[in-house]
Design an enzyme around this catalytic site. Sequence first.
Site, PDB file in Angstrom:
ATOM      1  CG  ASP A  12      -1.420  -0.791   1.421  1.00  0.00           C
ATOM      2  OD1 ASP A  12      -2.370  -1.664   0.331  1.00  0.00           O
ATOM      3  OD2 ASP A  12      -1.758  -2.242   2.459  1.00  0.00           O
ATOM      4  CE  LYS A  15       2.642  -2.567  -4.314  1.00  0.00           C
ATOM      5  NZ  LYS A  15       2.674  -1.969  -3.155  1.00  0.00           N
ATOM      6  N   GLY A  39      -4.514  -4.392  -4.597  1.00  0.00           N
ATOM      7  CA  GLY A  39      -5.261  -3.565  -4.646  1.00  0.00           C
ATOM      8  C   GLY A  39      -4.365  -2.359  -5.037  1.00  0.00           C
ATOM      9  CG  HIS A  40      -1.898  -1.988  -7.846  1.00  0.00           C
ATOM     10  ND1 HIS A  40      -1.477  -1.367  -6.913  1.00  0.00           N
ATOM     11  CD2 HIS A  40      -1.426  -2.511  -8.783  1.00  0.00           C
ATOM     12  CE1 HIS A  40      -0.094  -2.058  -7.324  1.00  0.00           C
ATOM     13  NE2 HIS A  40      -0.078  -2.845  -8.087  1.00  0.00           N
ATOM     14  CD  GLN A 222       0.026  -8.939  -1.838  1.00  0.00           C
ATOM     15  OE1 GLN A 222       1.301  -9.359  -2.703  1.00  0.00           O
ATOM     16  NE2 GLN A 222      -0.938  -9.045  -2.392  1.00  0.00           N
TER      17      GLN A 222
HETATM   18  P1  GDP Z   1      -0.793   0.296  -3.394  1.00  0.00           P
HETATM   19  O1  GDP Z   1      -1.160  -1.405  -3.216  1.00  0.00           O
HETATM   20  O2  GDP Z   1       0.640   0.181  -3.238  1.00  0.00           O
HETATM   21  O3  GDP Z   1      -0.312   0.709  -4.929  1.00  0.00           O
HETATM   22  O4  GDP Z   1      -1.154   1.551  -2.594  1.00  0.00           O
HETATM   23  P2  GDP Z   1      -2.590   1.667  -3.214  1.00  0.00           P
HETATM   24  O5  GDP Z   1      -2.688   1.968  -4.115  1.00  0.00           O
HETATM   25  O6  GDP Z   1      -3.527   1.049  -2.873  1.00  0.00           O
HETATM   26  O7  GDP Z   1      -2.475   3.270  -1.992  1.00  0.00           O
HETATM   27  C1  GDP Z   1      -2.558   4.657  -2.629  1.00  0.00           C
HETATM   28  C2  GDP Z   1      -4.063   5.737  -2.535  1.00  0.00           C
HETATM   29  O8  GDP Z   1      -2.777   6.257  -2.291  1.00  0.00           O
HETATM   30  C3  GDP Z   1      -4.077   5.916  -3.618  1.00  0.00           C
HETATM   31  O9  GDP Z   1      -5.567   6.292  -2.896  1.00  0.00           O
HETATM   32  C4  GDP Z   1      -3.913   7.228  -4.476  1.00  0.00           C
HETATM   33  O10 GDP Z   1      -4.521   7.293  -4.601  1.00  0.00           O
HETATM   34  C5  GDP Z   1      -3.480   7.622  -2.536  1.00  0.00           C
HETATM   35  N1  GDP Z   1      -1.866   8.103  -3.461  1.00  0.00           N
HETATM   36  C6  GDP Z   1      -1.071   7.315  -4.064  1.00  0.00           C
HETATM   37  N2  GDP Z   1       0.628   8.528  -3.745  1.00  0.00           N
HETATM   38  C7  GDP Z   1      -0.236   9.635  -3.035  1.00  0.00           C
HETATM   39  C8  GDP Z   1       0.013  10.954  -3.003  1.00  0.00           C
HETATM   40  O11 GDP Z   1       1.459  10.926  -2.778  1.00  0.00           O
HETATM   41  N3  GDP Z   1      -0.117  11.717  -1.347  1.00  0.00           N
HETATM   42  C9  GDP Z   1      -2.125  11.563  -1.241  1.00  0.00           C
HETATM   43  N4  GDP Z   1      -2.575  12.261  -0.186  1.00  0.00           N
HETATM   44  N5  GDP Z   1      -2.663   9.941  -1.427  1.00  0.00           N
HETATM   45  C10 GDP Z   1      -1.578   9.282  -2.515  1.00  0.00           C
END
Ligand code: GDP
Length: 423
Positions: A12, A15, A39-40, A222
Amino acid sequence: MNIVIVGAQWGDEGKGKMIDILSRKVDYIVRYQGGNNAGHTVVAGGKEYIFHLIPSGILHKGKICCIGNGVVVDPMVLIKEINDLRKAGIHIDGRFKISSLAHVILPYHRILDQLRETKRTQRIGTTGRGIGPCYADKIIRCGIRMVDLLNPGVFRDKLKDNLKEKNEIFKKVYDHPGFSFDKIYEEYLDYAKALSGYICNVHLLLNDAVDKKKDILFEGAQGTFLDIDFGTYPFVTSSSTTAGGATIGTGVSPVKIDKVIGVAKAYTTRVGEGPFPTEFPPAFDKFMRNKGNEFGATTGRPRRCGWFDAVMVKESVLLNGISELAIMKLDILDNLKNIKICTGYKYKGKKFREFPYDFEVLSNALPIYKEMPGWDSLTTKAKKYRQLPGNAKNYLSFLQDVLNTKISMISVGSSREETIFLD
Ligand code: GDP
């Protein structure tokens, strides 16, 4: 250039956003491990898309997106994702491929996952989607692969054999009625029909792309500390989330990979159970969870939050061969009085500068913190590094030094535009 994107913490990290940005520069995007427990979330054109199986690169026209052999696929979930994309007007035919060697999640995997978790005294915090049991069957050699689904005879024999053993276990150990062969067989033959046009030997396709000097992005799900070998076992996922998983999970040789980019949040989060040395105290935890909207994209589960753990990320740099880091969600640290970074641990009078794998040490380790002043202006509007508040720059510069790794990207908001590139 062939690049692996890997989460440097417990997943999370954001990515999804990095993958979305980098996808524009490559020809192929491939998922190499995990299943629909990942989940992305990608915000593009003001719309939010949540991906569980299909690489988010599919949002970019002309990109070829693959599910590698290292992924476990729940066909029901995948078909829904394909249909949702179609409804959103995104055409995937001809540019979405599933490895014939990817293993298939069956109903008994999902149920077993849930039943095992309820029986444990120490819960793992599984998503209950059958990922672990599916990988377990792969390893004990009774898994069913995509290629098996395409051959009704092979599928029938394997499923019959599996159900003979599994139904007995379900009845005797879990007091569960077990599963009907006919129901699963018919349901999964229908899935096979729906997916057959996408199934191919993805490893051959990718190696051909390498030969043709195409660029491939290997999309990790992950994070490093959920890796089956190097994670905080047993509170881990069932696959190799580290960069090495990219080669096992796609059939592309390690010598063909050019670079590994690590993605880390400017703080730390973890979902589910397990040790978390830098976890915030409850009230601040709640405050930061809401500030950072730290709720799982797949399950909606609240994430536990804590300070940046440089000991962990340093270990990640080493395990993955990370040469560049993307630091995400810096904006969530805006307006904090003080910010802490963990640079070591203390336990029973002993200091640890390296990540301890002993469960007792990790569970009780007291972080050694470097404390820095926060910044009271917003980082979100910054387009260039120099526009960031001075203390935010100090924070990043300290991270870079302590990790001995270049920070090449800084994210200050969820949209693509809210990104600072340092290269
Ligand atoms: P992943 O599993 O690593 O891809 O992470 P997720 O996509 O589940 O979580 C990332 C969340 O943070 C998503 O809702 C993105 O839109 C949000 N996000 C990503 N980068 C940033 C950031 O720099 N600032 C903020 N406020 N939200 C972000």
